[in-house]
Design an enzyme around this catalytic site. Structure first.
Site, mmCIF file in Angstrom:
data_model
loop_
_atom_site.group_PDB
_atom_site.id
_atom_site.type_symbol
_atom_site.label_atom_id
_atom_site.label_comp_id
_atom_site.label_asym_id
_atom_site.label_seq_id
_atom_site.Cartn_x
_atom_site.Cartn_y
_atom_site.Cartn_z
ATOM 1 N N GLY A 1 11.876 5.678 24.607
ATOM 2 C CA GLY A 1 12.920 5.357 25.211
ATOM 3 C C GLY A 1 12.672 5.656 26.994
ATOM 4 N N ASP B 1 2.830 7.152 27.871
ATOM 5 C CA ASP B 1 3.207 6.001 27.100
ATOM 6 C C ASP B 1 3.960 4.995 27.864
ATOM 7 O OD1 ASP B 1 2.669 7.101 24.701
ATOM 8 O OD2 ASP B 1 4.920 7.451 24.139
ATOM 9 N N LYS C 1 9.295 1.427 20.926
ATOM 10 C CA LYS C 1 8.213 0.978 20.278
ATOM 11 C C LYS C 1 8.082 1.820 19.113
ATOM 12 C CE LYS C 1 6.430 5.278 21.236
ATOM 13 N NZ LYS C 1 6.074 6.355 20.279
ATOM 14 N N SER D 1 9.879 6.328 28.464
ATOM 15 C CA SER D 1 9.056 5.774 28.893
ATOM 16 C C SER D 1 9.214 4.336 29.054
ATOM 17 C CB SER D 1 7.723 5.786 27.910
ATOM 18 O OG SER D 1 7.507 7.284 27.837
ATOM 19 N N PRO E 1 17.742 7.155 20.906
ATOM 20 C CA PRO E 1 17.957 8.304 20.813
ATOM 21 C C PRO E 1 16.717 9.081 21.715
ATOM 22 C CG PRO E 1 17.022 7.858 18.855
ATOM 23 C CD PRO E 1 17.321 6.633 19.436
ATOM 24 N N MET E 2 17.303 10.177 22.358
ATOM 25 C CA MET E 2 16.135 11.110 23.303
ATOM 26 C C MET E 2 15.498 11.875 22.088
ATOM 27 S SD MET E 2 18.756 11.986 26.424
ATOM 28 C CE MET E 2 17.069 12.860 27.364
ATOM 29 N N GLY E 3 14.117 12.375 22.295
ATOM 30 C CA GLY E 3 13.466 12.902 21.176
ATOM 31 C C GLY E 3 13.223 12.320 19.951
#
Length: 285
Positions: free
Chosen positions: A106, A141, A10, A108, A99-101
């Site tokens: 991702g 989210d 998103k 959610s 990517p994380m953070g």
């Protein structure tokens, strides 16, 4: 039977922080839109009675992973309603692209896909509203991914109104750093008093992200990447970062700029879509 499900990214097309509650959570107004790009979950339902993630993420304990937590929360809710099949279980494999953070949602989105997919595969018969209620316990989210339509979010992100922003093409770039949302929200310089406005009012204004100034201050990589992108197109931070995005009218324009990207960053081009790819998959079954 093995099935494959999308967990789309998103974007926050705009993000305004309007206040801070006594419990420390921030109130906001934001516009969510999905991308036709994201993670992929491969799910094989079985009668083992347990859910296993066959592709664990480095640094994340299996029982703390949102994928497993979502599956267990669904089992608990369906069992309470008497609609959980006996010995319901599943093996889940994650193909991680987001990517994380990164501010792309991702984790959610992965959780929401598990809720929607296993509700269908296990025939739990829980409504979308019930799945969204489960989702908000996993993350603010998650409900927008469960509901699967672009939305204007208020409150702490849980108050959703369907929206239909223009479906543009986006170059999404990652500067190689990870931003912890709590750190950014604790920053004394974060804007916390943006006026509360209607969606119609906000759509008539240039889009902005109140988190962007703090992210640029704390991370020189974010600042450098945004400075570069702004030479080519309107560009902003998404969520609390670290990813930034530039908007274009055509795919070819976005790809031309991506080819010029600095070597130290990574990126992709995707279409903004108001109906989630997850909903397209579900409706096709």
């Amino acid at each position: 039977m093995i099935t494959t499900w999308p967990a789309p990214a998103k974007l926050n097309l705009f993000l305004y922080i309007t206040g801070r509650r006594p419990d420390g959570y921030h109130t906001l107004q934001t516009l969510f839109q999905f991308l036709d790009y994201g993670d992929t979950l491969t799910i094989e339902p079985d009668t083992s009675g347990s859910v296993s993630l066959t592709t664990p993420l480095s640094g994340v304990k299996p029982d703390e992973n949102l994928i497993v937590r979502a599956a267990e929360a669904l089992k608990h809710a369906a069992a309470a309603r008497g609609t959980l099949p006996a010995q319901a279980g599943a093996k889940i494999a994650l193909t991680k692209r987001l990517p994380m953070g990164g501010g792309l949602g991702g984790g959610s989105s992965d959780a929401a896909t598990v809720l929607v997919a296993l509700n269908h595969l296990w025939r739990c018969q829980l409504s979308v509203d019930h799945l969204a209620d489960i989702g908000v316990t996993l993350g603010a989210d998650v409900p927008v991914f469960v509901r699967g339509h672009a939305a204007f979010a208020e409150g702490v992100g849980e108050q959703l109104t369907p929206a239909d922003p223009a479906e543009k093409w986006y170059l999404v770039a990652h500067p190689g750093v990870s931003i912890a949302t709590p750190d950014l929200f604790r920053d004394a310089d974060l804007t916390r008093n943006s006026p509360i406005r209607t969606l119609d009012e906000l759509l008539q204004r240039p889009f902005h992200n109140d988190c962007e100034a703090v992210a640029r201050k704390r991370f020189r990589e974010v600042d450098a990447l945004l400075s570069w992108l702004l030479e080519y197109a309107p560009s902003r931070l998404t969520g609390t970062g670290a990813c930034v995005f530039a908007e274009f009218n055509t795919e070819s324009e976005a790809r031309e700029v991506l080819e010029l990207a600095p070597k130290w960053c990574s990126g992709f081009v995707a279409r903004g879509v108001n109906t989630s790819p997850l909903q397209h998959t579900l409706s096709g079954l």
